[in-house]
Design a protein around this motif. Structure first.
Motif, PDB file in Angstrom:
ATOM      1  N   GLY A 589       0.796  -1.210   0.000  1.00 37.92           N
ATOM      2  CA  GLY A 589       0.000   0.000   0.000  1.00 37.92           C
ATOM      3  C   GLY A 589       0.830   1.260   0.000  1.00 37.92           C
ATOM      4  N   HIS A 590       1.935   1.271   0.743  1.00 41.52           N
ATOM      5  CA  HIS A 590       2.759   2.474   0.874  1.00 41.52           C
ATOM      6  C   HIS A 590       4.220   2.065   0.905  1.00 41.52           C
ATOM      7  N   LEU A 591       4.914   2.315  -0.188  1.00 42.45           N
ATOM      8  CA  LEU A 591       6.340   2.008  -0.263  1.00 42.45           C
ATOM      9  C   LEU A 591       7.134   3.111   0.429  1.00 42.45           C
ATOM     10  N   GLU A 616       2.815  -0.957  -6.057  1.00 42.23           N
ATOM     11  CA  GLU A 616       2.209  -0.068  -5.073  1.00 42.23           C
ATOM     12  C   GLU A 616       0.735   0.077  -5.418  1.00 42.23           C
ATOM     13  N   LEU A 617      -0.106  -0.377  -4.525  1.00 43.92           N
ATOM     14  CA  LEU A 617      -1.532  -0.499  -4.797  1.00 43.92           C
ATOM     15  C   LEU A 617      -2.253   0.826  -4.560  1.00 43.92           C
ATOM     16  N   ARG A 618      -3.287   1.081  -5.388  1.00 44.06           N
ATOM     17  CA  ARG A 618      -4.119   2.268  -5.239  1.00 44.06           C
ATOM     18  C   ARG A 618      -5.583   1.913  -5.458  1.00 44.06           C
ATOM     19  N   ARG A 619      -6.460   2.762  -4.917  1.00 44.76           N
ATOM     20  CA  ARG A 619      -7.895   2.530  -5.024  1.00 44.76           C
ATOM     21  C   ARG A 619      -8.305   2.315  -6.484  1.00 44.76           C
ATOM     22  N   GLY A 620      -9.121   1.293  -6.685  1.00 43.74           N
ATOM     23  CA  GLY A 620      -9.592   0.966  -8.025  1.00 43.74           C
ATOM     24  C   GLY A 620      -8.818  -0.142  -8.696  1.00 43.74           C
ATOM     25  N   ASP A 621      -7.591  -0.431  -8.214  1.00 46.73           N
ATOM     26  CA  ASP A 621      -6.852  -1.562  -8.785  1.00 46.73           C
ATOM     27  C   ASP A 621      -7.651  -2.836  -8.538  1.00 46.73           C
ATOM     28  N   LEU A 633      -9.768  -0.875  -2.190  1.00 46.14           N
ATOM     29  CA  LEU A 633     -10.581   0.251  -1.725  1.00 46.14           C
ATOM     30  C   LEU A 633      -9.739   1.366  -1.120  1.00 46.14           C
ATOM     31  N   TRP A 634      -8.544   1.047  -0.719  1.00 46.40           N
ATOM     32  CA  TRP A 634      -7.653   1.995  -0.032  1.00 46.40           C
ATOM     33  C   TRP A 634      -6.237   1.477  -0.132  1.00 46.40           C
ATOM     34  N   PRO A 635      -5.200   2.311  -0.221  1.00 49.06           N
ATOM     35  CA  PRO A 635      -5.108   3.767  -0.159  1.00 49.06           C
ATOM     36  C   PRO A 635      -5.765   4.463  -1.359  1.00 49.06           C
ATOM     37  N   ALA A 636      -6.052   5.738  -1.131  1.00 47.91           N
ATOM     38  CA  ALA A 636      -6.837   6.485  -2.116  1.00 47.91           C
ATOM     39  C   ALA A 636      -6.010   7.078  -3.238  1.00 47.91           C
ATOM     40  N   GLY A 637      -4.709   6.945  -3.213  1.00 42.14           N
ATOM     41  CA  GLY A 637      -3.879   7.498  -4.281  1.00 42.14           C
ATOM     42  C   GLY A 637      -2.854   8.470  -3.778  1.00 42.14           C
ATOM     43  N   HIS A 638      -2.892   8.723  -2.479  1.00 43.56           N
ATOM     44  CA  HIS A 638      -1.894   9.586  -1.871  1.00 43.56           C
ATOM     45  C   HIS A 638      -1.698   9.109  -0.433  1.00 43.56           C
ATOM     46  N   VAL A 639      -0.629   9.568   0.188  1.00 41.16           N
ATOM     47  CA  VAL A 639      -0.375   9.176   1.568  1.00 41.16           C
ATOM     48  C   VAL A 639      -1.351   9.911   2.473  1.00 41.16           C
ATOM     49  N   TRP A 640      -2.210   9.183   3.122  1.00 39.61           N
ATOM     50  CA  TRP A 640      -3.270   9.760   3.952  1.00 39.61           C
ATOM     51  C   TRP A 640      -2.678  10.446   5.178  1.00 39.61           C
ATOM     52  N   SER A 641      -1.687   9.802   5.798  1.00 40.77           N
ATOM     53  CA  SER A 641      -1.020  10.393   6.956  1.00 40.77           C
ATOM     54  C   SER A 641       0.306   9.689   7.150  1.00 40.77           C
ATOM     55  N   THR A 642       1.015  10.063   8.192  1.00 42.01           N
ATOM     56  CA  THR A 642       2.296   9.410   8.478  1.00 42.01           C
ATOM     57  C   THR A 642       2.120   8.120   9.269  1.00 42.01           C
ATOM     58  N   GLU A 643       0.913   7.819   9.693  1.00 46.09           N
ATOM     59  CA  GLU A 643       0.640   6.599  10.453  1.00 46.09           C
ATOM     60  C   GLU A 643       0.451   5.418   9.502  1.00 46.09           C
TER      61      GLU A 643
END
Length: 747
Positions: A589-591, A616-621, A633-643
């Protein structure tokens, strides 16, 4: 059970025509042993016991001695009674279950034996200290049963380790912390010091395993490539070399007999002295384990027969008699993998001479016998090894042929070194190169591919038994080769066909403790989402739990592996999975940048080693296989937060009207933003944490069932608030900590 023997010439003579030995070829101990097996199984509530009783009765009738069938009944009574007496043994540690305790006793590398109360306790994790006197503290718990396919059934194994004369271990001391350790003294302590005197750690650990059957030290040794020595021996088909068995007894007694013969000893000393020393070897040095006990009983019987000039004993009768003696004292050894492999291997070896006769006569006889013995021992144990370990070595034959002469020298030399104690270095200069050569054989052949296998059902064992019977009939000259081959191929086809006609369609939520590992398998797609992990522990969940489960389920490759996020309890085990099975693609999800997260770095490093593409997976794949689709369904295409949890991969699985969502560790409010839609099954995020599975998500998805992957933990998962919210939504809760692995069939 015996044939004629001339004590002057040593010639073995067959019984005269028409004698009783020729008219009744079935040794009386065979129906007795089958009766005992049947009685024990019936006491355990297993219907296989009736088949064992039926087999004993039929053999008695076919041998034209129906009265032998009475021995089947006697054996059933003895087996049932022995198992019943063991089951009634009181649990002397019951008053302290659940409590923090400090125990003092003798540690033999397997169990802690207490004097007061008289009981044995397993320790987890096993202490790194060798055998000796231990003072250890921890919490006393009941053992667990099998919680994953192919997993270790600790409760059943512990039950099998006791007997009428030895207390059955019924509890486990977890988080065992050693407070005091005094190395073992006496004969075993002296012997152990001799085995390691002057040797590097790896050869010393090998010799301790070979001579004493203690595999704790060898289990901690690894080759430079990173895989353990113990795994290498198993993958090379050499694991039996580290389990005391008939090989040790044959080599040691054979060497002693040769020395006594060279000194001109009379038969009473030549065979009687080794026979007298065998009980000492068993009881005072190596301890009573299934394989070595069987070997000592059989070896002792053979030596006594030679001593009194009775000739060669009926091998099958001796095997059965050894089984009777073992099961009378240790009835649940019948369920022990070591007991099963030991007796199956010996039964296979009984036909090795017949197979050797069918090999080309121009080959040296020693080579023909070695080939026959290795092939038949491997074939005889094949179903148990495949069912228990989920894989079969492909290089066992050449590995064993190379290892056999090394063991022939190592076992007697190591024994002499052990007898010399601290002066064992006088012999170990010769042991060192031989041990290193054996380790090289294991390392070389242990890197070869293995054939993965799934759990065998009842039909698989029956099919194998029929094929084995046809093969044995061919070797004995009672079945034509073409008929035997046809029977074997038909049995193989019958076991292969059901899986092809009805391939599995399911979601499997593996019990990996406090962590996540979910398998989706449908025709055309096999996907593993997370691989578990063990925070603050060196236990490899991927190698020890996930891989055995996948193999037991018959998974030979993974099309996709998903690392939902970088938390240890989700992805640590994926490193071993990537190295242990062919994988088509790794989804992340987040490299992160290299060095930011060592656990994720290890997973990516394993993918790089095995040349697995990383995506690296994104919503809609999305990936589809027939009517089944898996959508990110998630991640949405950008880093949502640092967590890490906020960037966790969320997936929706659809199959017709069935819809499931797997949300990783997504917290609220992110989980309510993924758009999971109406669901049949919701896998609750973050193990039932109070920060996930919120009311908004439950209103959106209206699941009828909620799965919580959770284990024993100090976080309070799943929280009461989450359970109350799920109950208010009208959904049923399924928990891996209560149910173990949950297999959810798809429509």
């Amino acid at each position: 059970m015996v044939t004629g023997h001339d004590p002057q010439t040593g010639e073995v003579r067959p019984p005269p025509p028409g004698s009783r030995a020729q008219g009744g070829r079935l040794a009386w101990s065979v129906p007795l042993a089958l009766g005992m097996v049947g009685g024990i199984l019936l006491h355990l509530g297993l219907s296989w016991g009736a088949l064992a009783l039926l087999a004993g009765t039929l053999l008695s009738v076919l041998d034209a001695r129906p009265l032998l069938a009475s021995l089947v009944l006697l054996g059933a009574v003895l087996g049932f009674g022995s198992a019943h007496l063991q089951a009634r043994e009181p649990d002397r540690m019951a008053p302290w279950v659940g409590a923090l305790v400090t125990l003092r006793g003798h540690w033999d590398g397997q169990f802690l034996t207490l004097d007061d109360p008289a009981a044995r306790v397993a320790l987890a994790p096993k202490p790194k200290q060798g055998p000796g006197e231990l003072v250890v503290s921890g919490r006393l718990i009941r053992p667990e049963g099998r919680r994953t396919p192919g997993g270790f059934d600790q409760a059943a194994w512990l039950r099998s380790q006791g007997g009428l004369l030895v207390p059955t271990p019924k509890t486990v001391l977890v988080r065992a912390e050693v407070k005091r350790h005094v190395p073992e003294q006496g004969l075993r302590g002296w012997f152990r010091r001799g085995l390691s005197a002057g040797l590097p750690s790896r050869p010393a650990a090998l010799m301790t395993a070979v001579e004493l059957g203690e595999r704790g030290d060898i289990g901690r040794e690894s080759f430079d490539e990173g895989f353990s020595v113990r795994d290498a021996f198993a993958r090379a088909g050499l694991a039996h070399l580290m389990a005391l068995s008939g090989q040790n007894v044959a080599l040691l007694t054979g060497t002693l007999i040769w020395l006594l013969g060279a000194l001109g000893a009379r038969p009473v000393w030549k065979y009687g002295l080794p026979a007298a020393l065998l009980p000492v070897y068993l009881l005072l040095l190596v301890g009573a384990t299934p394989s070595i006990t069987r070997a000592v009983l059989m070896g002792g019987a053979a030596l006594l027969a030679l001593m009194v000039g009775r000739g060669r004993l009926d091998p099958l009768g001796v095997v059965a008699l050894a089984a009777v003696a073992c099961l009378l004292l240790f009835p649940l050894w019948l369920l022990d993998i070591g007991f099963q492999l030991s007796f199956l291997a010996v039964l296979g070896l009984l036909l090795s001479g017949r197979l050797a006769e069918r090999l080309p006569a121009r080959w040296p006889r020693a080579l023909r016998l070695a080939l026959s013995a290795t092939v038949l021992a491997e074939l005889a144990t094949l179903p148990v090894i495949a069912h228990t370990f989920g894989e079969l070595p492909l290089v066992g034959l050449p590995a064993n042929l190379l290892a056999a002469p090394l063991m022939a020298a190592l076992v007697p030399l190591g024994f002499v070194a052990g007898l010399l104690g601290p002066a064992g270095g006088l012999v170990n200069w010769a042991v060192a190169p031989l041990a290193s050569a054996l380790l090289w054989v294991a390392q070389t052949f242990g890197s070869a591919p293995v054939l993965t296998w799934g759990n065998l059902g009842a039909g698989g064992f029956v099919a194998y038994a029929l094929a084995a019977a046809a093969g044995a009939g061919w070797l004995l000259g009672r079945v034509r080769g073409q008929a035997a081959l046809t029977a074997a191929l038909a049995c193989a086809a019958l076991t292969w066909l059901p899986g092809q006609l009805r391939p599995p369609r399911e979601l499997v939520f593996l019990d990996v403790g406090q962590g996540d590992a979910t398998l989706l398998r449908v025709p055309g797609l096999t996907m593993l989402i997370d691989g578990g992990g063990s925070v603050g522990s060196d236990y490899d969940v991927g190698r020890g739990t996930v891989l055995p489960a996948l193999r037991a389920l018959g998974v030979r490759k993974l099309d996709v592996v998903v690392a939902t996020h970088a938390d240890t309890d989700h992805v640590e085990g994926l490193s071993s999975v990537l190295r242990g099975l062919p994988v088509g693609e790794l989804w992340v999800g987040h490299l992160k940048k290299p060095g930011e997260d060592p656990v994720l770095d290890a997973v990516l490093s394993a993918a790089h080693e095995r040349k697995v593409p990383v995506r690296e997976l994104r919503r809609g794949d999305r990936v589809t296989a027939g009517p089944v689709s898996v959508t990110a369904l998630w991640p949405a295409g950008h880093v949502w937060s640092t967590e890490d949890n906020d960037n966790s991969v969320a997936l929706r699985v659809e199959d017709g009207e069935f819809r499931a969502a797997l949300l990783g560790d997504l917290p609220d409010p992110a989980e309510a933003l993924v758009g999971a839609g109406d669901l049949t099954l919701l896998k609750a995020a973050h193990h039932g944490s109070r920060f996930s599975t919120g009311e908004a998500l439950l209103r959106q998805t209206t699941p009828s069932d909620v799965l919580i992957s959770v284990g024993r933990n100090t976080y309070g998962h799943p929280t009461r608030a989450v359970l109350d919210r799920i109950a208010a939504a009208g959904a049923k809760v399924w928990r891996t900590d209560e149910l173990g692995t949950v297999r959810w069939p798809l429509p």
